[in-house]
Motif scaffolding. Structure first.
Motif, PDB file in Angstrom:
ATOM      1  N   PHE A  11       0.857  -1.184   0.000  1.00 40.28           N
ATOM      2  CA  PHE A  11       0.000   0.000   0.000  1.00 40.28           C
ATOM      3  C   PHE A  11       0.894   1.234   0.000  1.00 40.28           C
ATOM      4  CE2 PHE A  11      -2.438   3.280   2.358  1.00 40.28           C
ATOM      5  CZ  PHE A  11      -3.573   3.345   1.562  1.00 40.28           C
ATOM      6  N   ILE A  12       0.907   1.951  -1.120  1.00 42.87           N
ATOM      7  CA  ILE A  12       1.740   3.149  -1.261  1.00 42.87           C
ATOM      8  C   ILE A  12       0.823   4.360  -1.200  1.00 42.87           C
ATOM      9  CG2 ILE A  12       3.478   4.334  -2.654  1.00 42.87           C
ATOM     10  CD1 ILE A  12       3.850   1.668  -4.196  1.00 42.87           C
ATOM     11  N   THR A  48       3.859  -7.507   8.903  1.00 45.71           N
ATOM     12  CA  THR A  48       3.330  -6.156   8.744  1.00 45.71           C
ATOM     13  C   THR A  48       4.421  -5.118   8.970  1.00 45.71           C
ATOM     14  OG1 THR A  48       2.627  -6.091  11.060  1.00 45.71           O
ATOM     15  CG2 THR A  48       1.008  -6.856   9.442  1.00 45.71           C
ATOM     16  N   ALA A  49       4.391  -4.058   8.177  1.00 46.86           N
ATOM     17  CA  ALA A  49       5.409  -3.010   8.290  1.00 46.86           C
ATOM     18  C   ALA A  49       4.815  -1.667   7.899  1.00 46.86           C
ATOM     19  CB  ALA A  49       6.612  -3.331   7.419  1.00 46.86           C
ATOM     20  N   MET A  50       5.327  -0.614   8.525  1.00 47.68           N
ATOM     21  CA  MET A  50       4.900   0.759   8.246  1.00 47.68           C
ATOM     22  C   MET A  50       6.145   1.639   8.194  1.00 47.68           C
ATOM     23  SD  MET A  50       3.184   3.731   8.297  1.00 47.68           S
ATOM     24  CE  MET A  50       1.454   3.414   8.620  1.00 47.68           C
ATOM     25  N   PHE A  51       6.321   2.342   7.059  1.00 46.67           N
ATOM     26  CA  PHE A  51       7.456   3.243   6.909  1.00 46.67           C
ATOM     27  C   PHE A  51       6.991   4.571   6.312  1.00 46.67           C
ATOM     28  CE2 PHE A  51       9.224  -1.092   6.275  1.00 46.67           C
ATOM     29  CZ  PHE A  51      10.011  -1.153   7.421  1.00 46.67           C
ATOM     30  N   PHE A  57       2.174  -7.385   4.478  1.00 48.74           N
ATOM     31  CA  PHE A  57       1.366  -6.172   4.307  1.00 48.74           C
ATOM     32  C   PHE A  57       2.269  -5.004   4.679  1.00 48.74           C
ATOM     33  CE2 PHE A  57      -1.434  -2.994   6.526  1.00 48.74           C
ATOM     34  CZ  PHE A  57      -2.064  -2.505   5.390  1.00 48.74           C
ATOM     35  N   MET A  58       2.560  -4.161   3.713  1.00 47.00           N
ATOM     36  CA  MET A  58       3.473  -3.049   3.961  1.00 47.00           C
ATOM     37  C   MET A  58       2.822  -1.733   3.552  1.00 47.00           C
ATOM     38  SD  MET A  58       7.473  -2.550   2.965  1.00 47.00           S
ATOM     39  CE  MET A  58       7.247  -2.602   1.189  1.00 47.00           C
ATOM     40  N   MET A  59       2.860  -0.771   4.467  1.00 47.47           N
ATOM     41  CA  MET A  59       2.346   0.566   4.216  1.00 47.47           C
ATOM     42  C   MET A  59       3.547   1.484   3.971  1.00 47.47           C
ATOM     43  SD  MET A  59      -0.800   0.754   6.988  1.00 47.47           S
ATOM     44  CE  MET A  59      -1.962   1.632   5.915  1.00 47.47           C
ATOM     45  N   CYS A  60       3.675   1.943   2.744  1.00 51.26           N
ATOM     46  CA  CYS A  60       4.749   2.844   2.326  1.00 51.26           C
ATOM     47  C   CYS A  60       4.145   4.242   2.217  1.00 51.26           C
ATOM     48  CB  CYS A  60       5.313   2.385   0.983  1.00 51.26           C
ATOM     49  SG  CYS A  60       6.485   3.520   0.215  1.00 51.26           S
ATOM     50  N   HIS A  61       4.399   5.085   3.224  1.00 52.87           N
ATOM     51  CA  HIS A  61       3.709   6.368   3.331  1.00 52.87           C
ATOM     52  C   HIS A  61       4.669   7.528   3.068  1.00 52.87           C
ATOM     53  CE1 HIS A  61      -0.023   5.074   5.895  1.00 52.87           C
ATOM     54  NE2 HIS A  61       0.165   4.318   4.833  1.00 52.87           N
TER      55      HIS A  61
END
Length: 516
Positions: A9-10, A96-99, A167-171
């Motif tokens: 998810f970008i 899961t990851a959030m960056f 599931f990775m959130m690339c913010h």
């Protein structure tokens, strides 16, 4: 294609659909973001439920509206004990990851939870050499924000457990104000020839008072820093303070017969103005140039992620989404920023690719909302969608199986009445495939970051087909009374469905209009 796909998810910040070339505005080129649309689907009616950063992010994460998750303004933060999509996916076996940009609060009560790894900017973050916070504390990371976030994402992908989905959130922070492009992109759009929107000189006639009162006009509300200009020393003669307690000042407008000298902070070039109209266009071109230059770095880094998926053989097994936390005004109505329910702010870009499942090059004009993202992720992961989530899985829409009973209304509510920065009025409303009804209730309701005023409530009704720029409010037009009442029914039904409490009195309103 696997039974449980990876999900990448970008999300960028304030990236208007018009600044993505596959949406067809012709402003810039974003070939890597466009690749997602070319190999998947583009949504043309994806809408945000509250067009500011923090509340939108809370809705994306939890699948709930802001009156439920209680993240209503920029000054309210998420309770990280709440369940949300990353926690459910981790329980279902996902890594899961959030960056990148979190912007839901800091400290033990608000920092990211539910992620195996996370590294985020405090607050808005900085473009260059940003401070980043993680489970082990804070550190300054050398480099440019868009590059750093992508580096962290790729590093995680290299170290992941290949036997489990991720599931990775690339913010990304960009292209949030103040717009600070990397030097490698400062040549882009520097010729001052970007097209000017038809509504740039909007006089805000036949609209609610909120339009004229908003402090987000390119002509008079942008700061020296926004436009990469050197702010002179001094006080009010230099320009109005952006907000009390900060050093940033707005570039003054030019009075007839006056002169204004502006100095490029990077090159030292001096620009001299004696014509107010010429100055206004300079501000617009300068704003758009720097905004689109920051977008260029996002596009490059989206390309890096897509290339890494290709190289690792992950493309067919990974859902890739590109979106923004809300829309943004790019000179339409003379504005920058967001907050309003007008179309340029309300519309989120949304592009999604899942090879073999979502048809390449497809486009949908069905209504979607950011509260729908979390249920969609869980649906594709084969995990239960908890009943507290208020959104709907977009899977039928994405796979072209949605029937005629698909949701036909998007709901938006902005709570931060007369905020210190932009003086945007509180409102809520609904938009269907053609019409938009907005109620400006103009009351802070005790919300943190909202301010009092004495503005009376107002209604607006727009025909988004006949009047796509939303220039003619038809709420008081007797010829549109039936349409108004039909949209009022939709508003009441949606608020009842999601449990939000109205500030208007529909019974009294219908009686006054002869609608009962």
């Amino acid at each position: 294609m696997t039974a449980r796909p990876n999900i990448l998810f970008i999300m960028s910040d304030d990236h208007a659909a018009r600044a993505i070339s596959c949406y067809g505005a012709g402003l810039n080129s974003t070939p890597n973001i466009d690749r997602i649309a070319r190999e998947g689907m583009r949504l043309d009616r994806c809408y945000v439920t509250n067009s500011i950063c923090t509340p939108s992010r809370a809705s994306i994460l939890t699948g709930t509206y802001n009156h439920v998750n209680r993240v209503t303004t920029l000054d309210t933060y998420i309770d990280n004990r709440l369940p949300h999509v990353a926690k459910h996916l981790r329980q279902a076996g996902y890594q899961t990851a959030m960056f990148g940009k979190w912007h839901l609060g800091e400290g033990k009560a608000h920092q990211p939870t539910g992620f195996d790894e996370w590294s985020v900017f405090p607050g808005q973050g900085e473009y260059f050499d940003p401070l980043m916070i993680g489970p082990d504390g804070a550190e300054v990371v050398s480099g440019y924000a868009s590059d750093i976030v992508t580096d962290k994402c790729i590093d995680f992908l290299k170290r992941r457990d290949p036997d489990r989905p991720f599931f990775m959130m690339c913010h990304h922070k960009a292209p949030h104000r103040p717009f600070e492009p990397h030097p490698r992109h400062r040549h882009l759009h520097a010729d001052g020839k970007l097209p000017v929107p038809e509504t740039f000189d909007d006089a805000y006639d036949n609209r609610a008072a909120a339009a004229a009162a908003a402090k987000m006009r390119i002509r008079r509300d942008m700061t020296y820093r926004d436009l990469g200009l050197a702010q002179p020393e001094g006080g009010a003669e230099v320009g109005e303070l952006l907000v009390a307690g900060r050093r940033d000042r707005k570039i003054p407008d030019l009075s007839a017969g006056g002169e204004l000298r502006l100095v490029d902070a990077a090159t030292g070039e001096t620009h001299v103005f004696t014509d107010p109209a010429e100055l206004a266009l300079f501000k617009y071109q300068r704003y758009m140039m720097r905004y689109l230059q920051t977008v260029a770095a996002i596009d490059e880094n989206v390309g890096r992620l897509l290339d890494h998926l290709d190289a690792e053989g992950l493309t067919d097994d990974t859902i890739v989404i590109y979106t923004s936390d809300q829309g943004f005004f790019l000179g339409e109505h003379g504005w920058f920023d967001k907050r309003f329910m007008y179309e340029e702010s309300l519309q989120m870009p949304f592009l999604i690719r899942y090879p073999g499942v979502i048809a390449s090059g497809s486009i949908s004009d069905r209504i979607a909302m950011n509260v729908d993202f979390a249920p969609t992720f869980l649906d594709y992961a084969g995990a239960p969608v908890p009943n507290y989530m208020q959104g709907t899985s977009l899977r039928p829409l994405l796979e072209r199986t949605a029937g005629e009973d698909w949701q036909d209304v998007a709901y938006h509510r902005y709570w931060m009445h007369k905020d210190d920065f932009h003086n945007a009025f509180a409102h809520y409303g609904v938009r269907d495939s053609r019409y938009k009804l907005i109620y400006w209730y103009n009351d802070p309701l005790g919300e943190t970051g909202a301010n009092h005023g004495d503005e009376p409530p107002e209604w607006e009704l727009f025909d988004c087909v006949a009047d796509p720029f939303e220039l003619c409010n038809r709420a008081d037009d007797p010829a549109c009374r039936d349409i108004f009442l039909a949209m009022l029914d939709k508003l009441d039904a949606k608020m009842a469905e999601i449990g939000d409490l109205p500030e208007h009195d529909s019974r009294a309103l219908r009686a006054s209009l002869g609608g009962i």
